[in-house]
Design a protein around this motif. Structure first.
Motif, PDB file in Angstrom:
ATOM      1  N   ARG A 181      -7.956   1.385   4.780  1.00 41.65           N
ATOM      2  CA  ARG A 181      -7.020   2.376   4.249  1.00 41.65           C
ATOM      3  C   ARG A 181      -6.820   2.209   2.744  1.00 41.65           C
ATOM      4  O   ARG A 181      -7.131   1.169   2.173  1.00 41.65           O
ATOM      5  N   LEU A 182      -6.325   3.250   2.098  1.00 44.77           N
ATOM      6  CA  LEU A 182      -6.188   3.270   0.638  1.00 44.77           C
ATOM      7  C   LEU A 182      -5.405   2.065   0.108  1.00 44.77           C
ATOM      8  O   LEU A 182      -5.769   1.473  -0.896  1.00 44.77           O
ATOM      9  N   ARG A 183      -4.309   1.710   0.787  1.00 45.72           N
ATOM     10  CA  ARG A 183      -3.487   0.594   0.337  1.00 45.72           C
ATOM     11  C   ARG A 183      -4.264  -0.714   0.287  1.00 45.72           C
ATOM     12  O   ARG A 183      -3.993  -1.575  -0.555  1.00 45.72           O
ATOM     13  N   HIS A 185      -7.391  -1.028  -0.432  1.00 48.42           N
ATOM     14  CA  HIS A 185      -8.214  -1.011  -1.655  1.00 48.42           C
ATOM     15  C   HIS A 185      -7.351  -1.207  -2.904  1.00 48.42           C
ATOM     16  O   HIS A 185      -7.753  -1.888  -3.846  1.00 48.42           O
ATOM     17  N   GLN A 186      -6.165  -0.611  -2.905  1.00 47.92           N
ATOM     18  CA  GLN A 186      -5.248  -0.800  -4.032  1.00 47.92           C
ATOM     19  C   GLN A 186      -4.863  -2.282  -4.151  1.00 47.92           C
ATOM     20  O   GLN A 186      -4.874  -2.857  -5.245  1.00 47.92           O
ATOM     21  N   THR A 188      -6.508  -4.845  -3.107  1.00 51.31           N
ATOM     22  CA  THR A 188      -7.662  -5.640  -3.553  1.00 51.31           C
ATOM     23  C   THR A 188      -7.735  -5.636  -5.083  1.00 51.31           C
ATOM     24  O   THR A 188      -7.945  -6.678  -5.710  1.00 51.31           O
ATOM     25  N   GLY A 189      -7.538  -4.465  -5.672  1.00 48.85           N
ATOM     26  CA  GLY A 189      -7.530  -4.363  -7.137  1.00 48.85           C
ATOM     27  C   GLY A 189      -6.398  -5.185  -7.742  1.00 48.85           C
ATOM     28  O   GLY A 189      -6.567  -5.840  -8.775  1.00 48.85           O
ATOM     29  N   MET A 190      -5.240  -5.174  -7.081  1.00 49.59           N
ATOM     30  CA  MET A 190      -4.094  -5.934  -7.590  1.00 49.59           C
ATOM     31  C   MET A 190      -4.379  -7.436  -7.566  1.00 49.59           C
ATOM     32  O   MET A 190      -4.053  -8.154  -8.513  1.00 49.59           O
ATOM     33  N   GLY A 193      -6.531  -8.435 -10.327  1.00 47.80           N
ATOM     34  CA  GLY A 193      -5.758  -8.521 -11.570  1.00 47.80           C
ATOM     35  C   GLY A 193      -4.893  -9.770 -11.630  1.00 47.80           C
ATOM     36  O   GLY A 193      -4.827 -10.446 -12.655  1.00 47.80           O
ATOM     37  N   MET A 194      -4.230 -10.105 -10.514  1.00 49.85           N
ATOM     38  CA  MET A 194      -3.334 -11.274 -10.490  1.00 49.85           C
ATOM     39  C   MET A 194      -4.090 -12.570 -10.720  1.00 49.85           C
ATOM     40  O   MET A 194      -3.606 -13.490 -11.384  1.00 49.85           O
ATOM     41  N   VAL A 225       1.275  -4.268  -2.359  1.00 55.32           N
ATOM     42  CA  VAL A 225       1.532  -3.052  -3.145  1.00 55.32           C
ATOM     43  C   VAL A 225       3.040  -2.901  -3.400  1.00 55.32           C
ATOM     44  O   VAL A 225       3.464  -2.449  -4.459  1.00 55.32           O
TER      45      VAL A 225
ATOM     46  N   GLU B  79      -4.608  10.703   4.648  1.00 52.65           N
ATOM     47  CA  GLU B  79      -5.140   9.525   5.350  1.00 52.65           C
ATOM     48  C   GLU B  79      -4.671   9.485   6.809  1.00 52.65           C
ATOM     49  O   GLU B  79      -5.416   9.092   7.703  1.00 52.65           O
ATOM     50  N   GLU B 194      -9.139   3.543  -6.209  1.00 51.92           N
ATOM     51  CA  GLU B 194      -7.996   2.801  -5.659  1.00 51.92           C
ATOM     52  C   GLU B 194      -8.007   1.350  -6.141  1.00 51.92           C
ATOM     53  O   GLU B 194      -6.962   0.788  -6.477  1.00 51.92           O
ATOM     54  N   GLN B 195      -9.190   0.732  -6.189  1.00 50.84           N
ATOM     55  CA  GLN B 195      -9.286  -0.646  -6.681  1.00 50.84           C
ATOM     56  C   GLN B 195      -8.842  -0.721  -8.146  1.00 50.84           C
ATOM     57  O   GLN B 195      -8.087  -1.619  -8.529  1.00 50.84           O
ATOM     58  N   GLY B 198      -5.082  -0.418  -8.586  1.00 52.30           N
ATOM     59  CA  GLY B 198      -4.411  -1.684  -8.274  1.00 52.30           C
ATOM     60  C   GLY B 198      -4.515  -2.653  -9.438  1.00 52.30           C
ATOM     61  O   GLY B 198      -3.527  -3.306  -9.817  1.00 52.30           O
ATOM     62  N   LEU B 199      -5.706  -2.716 -10.050  1.00 52.01           N
ATOM     63  CA  LEU B 199      -5.912  -3.637 -11.165  1.00 52.01           C
ATOM     64  C   LEU B 199      -5.039  -3.252 -12.369  1.00 52.01           C
ATOM     65  O   LEU B 199      -4.361  -4.100 -12.959  1.00 52.01           O
ATOM     66  N   THR B 202      -1.300  -3.931 -11.857  1.00 53.23           N
ATOM     67  CA  THR B 202      -0.948  -5.345 -12.043  1.00 53.23           C
ATOM     68  C   THR B 202      -0.925  -5.721 -13.522  1.00 53.23           C
ATOM     69  O   THR B 202       0.019  -6.341 -14.002  1.00 53.23           O
TER      70      THR B 202
END
Lengths: 234, 248
Positions: A181-183, A185-186, A188-190, A193-194, A225, B79, B194-195, B198-199, B202
């Motif tokens: 789901r989208l969250r 993937h979001q 994962t990006g966060m 970054g962290m 998220v 979704e 989306e990735q 998120g990056l 942050t």
């Protein structure tokens, strides 16, 4: 209209439990028995560069892969460069001419056609699934879709291996339908970054954390998220 | 949200939307960008609250590709339709699905609950067809009671057909296997965005929706697509420095 609502779940069930390395090998063997190909190899990619074969259906397929990596040219390298699937058949000499050394070695080893698919999730590039045939035959539509379902499973399996998780955990976590789901993937990006880590590492870190915390990937993603869970360097 | 349009300019606006889409088709484009453009046009043309496109993935499941607005809550309404709702029904049946009143009845319980929170009261979905296959659907939501005409539905189908043309035209597709890969490429573009969201969220200490705004602004300023910017952000070719995205 789909003829099979979820090709993934049946395939995961047939893989059964087991340790991570044999999980990839069983996936390769299952590909050979269920898709009309004669060999299957899962190769690892690090920072966009092919690293080497991680698992193969049999020693022939493994030897073909080793030869390709030794030469540094072939379908796996093209997949890494373009992030798109590559297929070539010796019936179509033009396609194999693209890799003169690989074409010669592959021909000697009895490879007549190769289908190579990127293992990726968004921008995360994890590796490739190579399917080999001894006859120069193209795959039909439904066979092609069967391959793509295996590409999906192989991608998730590769992340699990990198996260150091066990085969039985793979089955239970992947069986959960919110895994993509989208969250997720979001989040994962966060994490990327962290931790200032690659997106590929973030995928593995997230799965390991979900297992340790005893939550699904989607539950963990929602908390990340929402700012309730942070990842920090140890 | 938006007023229903019933002026004489409807035909002119439809012609404009189609001309714009055809111009995109004739250029070097990302399918996700075309899909976004079509959802925005559809929502505007039909006075709708939102529009979105869903595509089937390689495992035979419906996934959200693009919406007229990148609000996460809206994306999640699409979704939710991986398992129920007008988009799912349209894709499964291959026929147009209209839902003049989505709030009554218990047709789609979880979907309706969430759709209600965004103020949607009516919906329609038209199939995205590639040759004999239905590979997804274009879905429209209204915040106003149902006044949709047959002409409106024809317009939505025409826009969905343009999207389908865009899907194959992006590269010469010889067979449905390659079409399946095209669908996959488009969906990976969505995941990449989306990735990257998120990056950026942050690094810039903003929420996910504001992170998209930052990516989009960079794309506009640099004349590239949001997908290309998202890839560069994930690859760290573009990084967050001194309060802005900049080349690393």
């Amino acid at each position: 209209m789909p003829d099979d609502v979820d090709r993934r779940s049946g395939l995961v069930a047939r893989l059964g439990p087991g340790d991570p390395h044999s999980l990839l090998q069983r996936l390769c063997r299952l590909a050979v028995t269920e898709v009309p190909v004669d060999g299957a190899v899962i190769g690892l990619q690090v920072a966009g560069v092919p690293e080497g074969p991680l698992a193969a259906s049999d020693s022939w397929a493994l030897d073909v892969a080793k030869a390709e990596y030794a030469l540094g040219e072939g379908p796996t390298f093209d997949v890494a460069a373009t992030n798109e699937h590559v297929e070539a058949s010796s019936g179509d000499a033009i396609e194999f001419q693209h890799w003169p050394q690989y074409a010669r070695v592959a021909h000697e080893m009895g490879v007549a056609a190769v289908f190579c698919f990127p293992l990726r999730i968004g921008r995360a590039r994890l590796g490739a699934l190579s399917l080999l045939r001894t006859q120069p035959v193209e795959l039909d539509d439904s066979q092609y879709l069967d391959c793509l379902a295996r590409v999906d499973i192989a991608t998730h399996a590769l992340i699990y291996v990198q996260a150091g998780l066990q085969g039985s955990q793979f089955e239970s976590l992947l069986a959960h339908r919110d895994v993509d789901r989208l969250r997720v993937h979001q989040a994962t990006g966060m994490i990327s970054g962290m931790l200032d880590c690659t997106i590929e590492d973030a995928l593995a870190r997230m799965r390991a954390r979900a297992f340790v915390d005893g939550v699904t990937l989607y539950e963990l993603a929602s908390r990340i998220v929402a700012g309730e869970v942070r990842f920090e360097e140890p | 949200m938006t007023e229903i349009k019933r002026s004489g300019s409807y035909d002119a606006e439809f012609a404009h939307v189609m001309a714009e889409a055809v111009r995109t088709l004739a250029s070097d484009f990302e399918f996700l960008d075309l899909a976004h453009q079509l959802t925005v046009s559809t929502a505007s043309l039909l006075g709708a609250g939102a529009a979105g496109v869903m595509l089937e993935d390689a495992t035979g499941r419906l996934q959200v590709l693009s919406a007229s607005d990148e609000d996460t809550r809206l994306l999640e309404i699409f979704e939710l339709q991986r398992e129920e709702g007008p988009c799912y029904e349209c894709w499964r049946s291959g026929t147009v699905v209209t839902a003049p009143d989505i709030l009554t009845g218990d047709r789609w319980p979880s979907f309706v609950k969430e759709a209600r929170t965004l103020g949607f009261v009516s919906a329609a979905a038209v199939p995205l067809r590639l040759r004999a296959r239905v590979v997804g659907a274009l879905n429209v939501f209204w915040t106003t009671p149902w006044t949709v005409s047959a002409q409106d539905m024809d317009a939505v189908q025409a826009l969905a057909d343009v999207a389908a043309v865009g899907l194959v035209q992006q590269r010469l597709a010889r067979e449905s296997g390659v079409v399946a890969e095209q669908l996959g490429n488009a969906l990976h573009s969505r995941v990449t965005i989306e990735q990257a969201k998120g990056l950026v969220a942050t690094k810039a200490h903003v929420d996910i929706d504001d992170a998209f705004g930052i990516l989009e602004a960079y794309a506009v300023a640099s004349g590239s697509s949001v997908v290309a910017v998202a890839q560069d952000v994930v690859d760290r070719i573009i990084t967050w420095q001194d309060g802005a995205l900049r080349p690393a």
